[in-house]
Motif scaffolding. Structure first.
Motif, PDB file in Angstrom:
ATOM      1  N   THR A  22       0.837  -1.193   0.000  1.00  9.64           N
ATOM      2  CA  THR A  22       0.000   0.000   0.000  1.00  9.64           C
ATOM      3  C   THR A  22       0.871   1.242   0.000  1.00  9.64           C
ATOM      4  N   GLN A  23       0.207   2.370  -0.238  1.00 11.99           N
ATOM      5  CA  GLN A  23       0.947   3.636  -0.289  1.00 11.99           C
ATOM      6  C   GLN A  23       1.631   3.937   1.044  1.00 11.99           C
ATOM      7  N   GLU A  24       0.965   3.673   2.168  1.00  9.84           N
ATOM      8  CA  GLU A  24       1.525   3.961   3.478  1.00  9.84           C
ATOM      9  C   GLU A  24       2.745   3.093   3.756  1.00  9.84           C
ATOM     10  N   VAL A  25       2.647   1.771   3.429  1.00  9.86           N
ATOM     11  CA  VAL A  25       3.767   0.860   3.689  1.00  9.86           C
ATOM     12  C   VAL A  25       4.946   1.182   2.786  1.00  9.86           C
ATOM     13  N   ALA A  26       4.697   1.451   1.515  1.00 12.76           N
ATOM     14  CA  ALA A  26       5.782   1.765   0.588  1.00 12.76           C
ATOM     15  C   ALA A  26       6.485   3.058   0.980  1.00 12.76           C
ATOM     16  N   ALA A  27       5.716   4.059   1.453  1.00 15.15           N
ATOM     17  CA  ALA A  27       6.315   5.317   1.889  1.00 15.15           C
ATOM     18  C   ALA A  27       7.223   5.107   3.090  1.00 15.15           C
ATOM     19  N   ALA A  28       6.755   4.276   4.036  1.00 14.35           N
ATOM     20  CA  ALA A  28       7.581   4.000   5.218  1.00 14.35           C
ATOM     21  C   ALA A  28       8.861   3.273   4.839  1.00 14.35           C
TER      22      ALA A  28
END
Length: 499
Positions: A22-28
């Motif tokens: 997801t966008q949140e996991v990839a950003a982290a």
């Protein structure tokens, strides 16, 4: 993340991780905020492809004083610091330029210097060829706080470096940067290296250059030294130590290596100078092992050594006065009283002086120091003690009395004797202690005993100390020889005839 610039690598990492997360996991995983990730997904270029910003985000606090007040000062004195300019502005405009604006002003001044400031010196890297250049210099080692037998050992190191291989030699020097120290150190280095470079470079050593003359030139002794070894002498410009960079850089590394070795050793005290010289030699040998391959290459290009060394001393004359002293280069030395009235040929070495009379060596002693805290006297109490035994009262008012105490314990003993005894008894006792130390070889152990007595508040008893430390005369047995009668020899003849 707030306040951090996103790199192209982070963008690539985010896009790869976004395929499976997801966008949140990839950003982290890419180390950025979700808001930044959302902006990247809607963008069409990398961070490095963005057009740089050309507008200010806040007003310039120095805009109205920059051209009228700051720039004229910088043009007049380009070396003015931003903190000085800020203090000037604070005086002219109270409560307008707080200290928090210092960094802003420093950036403005730095940008002005880059655009309109004076030209800066360029450092030209040099390519050194094997066997071409060797460099000499002295470095002060007092900040390492080395002691010898518990006493501070103020000294320098003569330092020689071959520019190509960085092979080096270091020698301990107690005096100043004299020609004798330069000559001895340079010759030791060349003979240890097994050859001579074609050029020898130093800084503005007064031992090598006539710095006070308008047209600087080699001193006669230094020119003769270079000619003997077939080297050309060069020097760096006055005040520009970096032009002697190969040896200046090695100074720092060598001092650091000696300091580190002293830390590993656990203490900085040495029994004598020889022990310290061996310690420094071992440090230099370890450093040279790292450059062994380059030195083997350079050694093939060094010039051959001459058949012999040249003189590494300076010869002067001095007359021994009726006080038993003579002066060489502003330092007062003592001599055996039998030399009073004679004019000596004195050979001055870096660490000692040798005195000759009619070609024969009659006296040798350690060279005195010209240090600022030194009394410029190098006197040996052994030269005076026999005469003081004849005239002990002369000790009280002797001009160089304080220079005759071989150790601190003797000086403290004299202070107590002088304070608690009559002058006659104090002088007699002190001269007796010096005689005991000089003529019976008990200077060290007697000093330790005096320390114990003084700590206990007792005065030294001369007779008791003599009975303890002076060698006793052996009691020889009395042998009585009885002369036999001559007739006894006839019985020996009769016995031989019978046999």
């Amino acid at each position: 993340m707030s306040g951090t610039h996103i790199t192209d690598q982070q963008v690539h990492l985010f896009m790869n991780k976004r395929k499976h997360h997801t966008q949140e996991v990839a950003a982290a995983m890419a180390g950025m905020s979700v808001r930044t990730a959302r902006r990247i997904e809607h963008g069409d270029h990398l961070p490095s492809q963005k057009t740089p910003r050309t507008w200010r985000t806040r007003s310039d606090p120095f805009a109205d004083v920059w051209d009228s007040e700051i720039v004229p000062l910088l043009r007049l004195s380009p070396r003015l610091k931003a903190v000085t300019l800020l203090a000037k502005l604070q005086e002219a405009h109270p409560d307008r330029f707080p200290d928090s604006m210092r960094r802003t002003l420093e950036r403005r001044v730095s940008q002005w210097r880059a655009i309109e400031g004076p030209s800066k010196e360029i450092f030209f890297p040099q390519e050194h060829l094997p066997g071409v250049q060797g460099l000499s210099d002295f470095t002060d080692m007092r900040d390492l706080h080395v002691t010898v037998a518990g006493a501070p050992f103020g000294h320098r190191l003569y330092h020689f470096v071959l520019a190509f291989s960085h092979w080096e030699y270091a020698g301990v020097v107690e005096g100043g940067e004299s020609f004798e120290a330069l000559s001895t150190g340079l010759q030791n280095a060349l003979w240890q290296a097994g050859g001579c470079p074609r050029e020898h470079r130093t800084d503005s050593l007064s031992a090598a250059f006539k710095n006070l003359q308008q047209q600087e030139d080699f001193t006669a002794r230094y020119a003769a030294l270079l000619e003997h070894y077939g080297m050309t002498g060069t020097r760096n410009n006055v005040g520009l130590a970096h032009e002697n960079g190969s040896v200046e850089s090695s100074h720092r590394h060598l001092k650091d290596a000696v300091d580190q070795a002293l830390m590993l050793r656990g203490h900085r005290d040495f029994a004598d100078r020889t022990a310290y010289e061996d310690f420094v030699r071992e440090v230099v040998m370890r450093r040279n092992r790292r450059n062994a391959a380059a030195f083997n290459v350079e050694r093939e290009h060094l010039q051959d050594l001459p058949l012999r060394r040249t003189t590494d001393f300076v010869e002067e004359e001095a007359r021994v006065t009726r006080c038993g002293t003579f002066t060489v280069r502003g330092i007062l030395y003592s001599a055996p009283s039998r030399l009073i009235g004679h004019r000596l040929k004195v050979r001055i070495y870096p660490d000692r002086i040798d005195c000759y009379l009619s070609g024969a060596l009659v006296h040798s002693t350690a060279r005195g120091s010209h240090a600022a805290n030194s009394r410029r006297r190098a006197l040996d109490y052994r030269h005076f003690v026999d005469e003081l035994k004849r005239k002990p009262q002369a000790f009280k008012g002797l001009a160089f009395r304080d220079d005759l105490f071989p150790r601190e314990a003797y000086r403290r003993a004299w202070e107590q004797l002088e304070a608690r005894m009559t002058q006659r008894d104090a002088c007699k006792t002190m001269v007796g202690l010096l005689d005991l130390a000089a003529n019976h070889g008990v200077e060290v152990v007697l000093a330790a005993r005096l320390e114990d007595l003084l700590t206990a508040g007792e005065l030294p008893d001369l007779e008791q100390l003599r009975s303890e430390f002076a060698p006793r005369q052996a009691q020889c047995p009395e042998v009585v020889v009885e002369t036999p009668a001559a007739s006894l020899y006839d019985t020996l003849l009769d016995a031989e005839m019978t046999a």
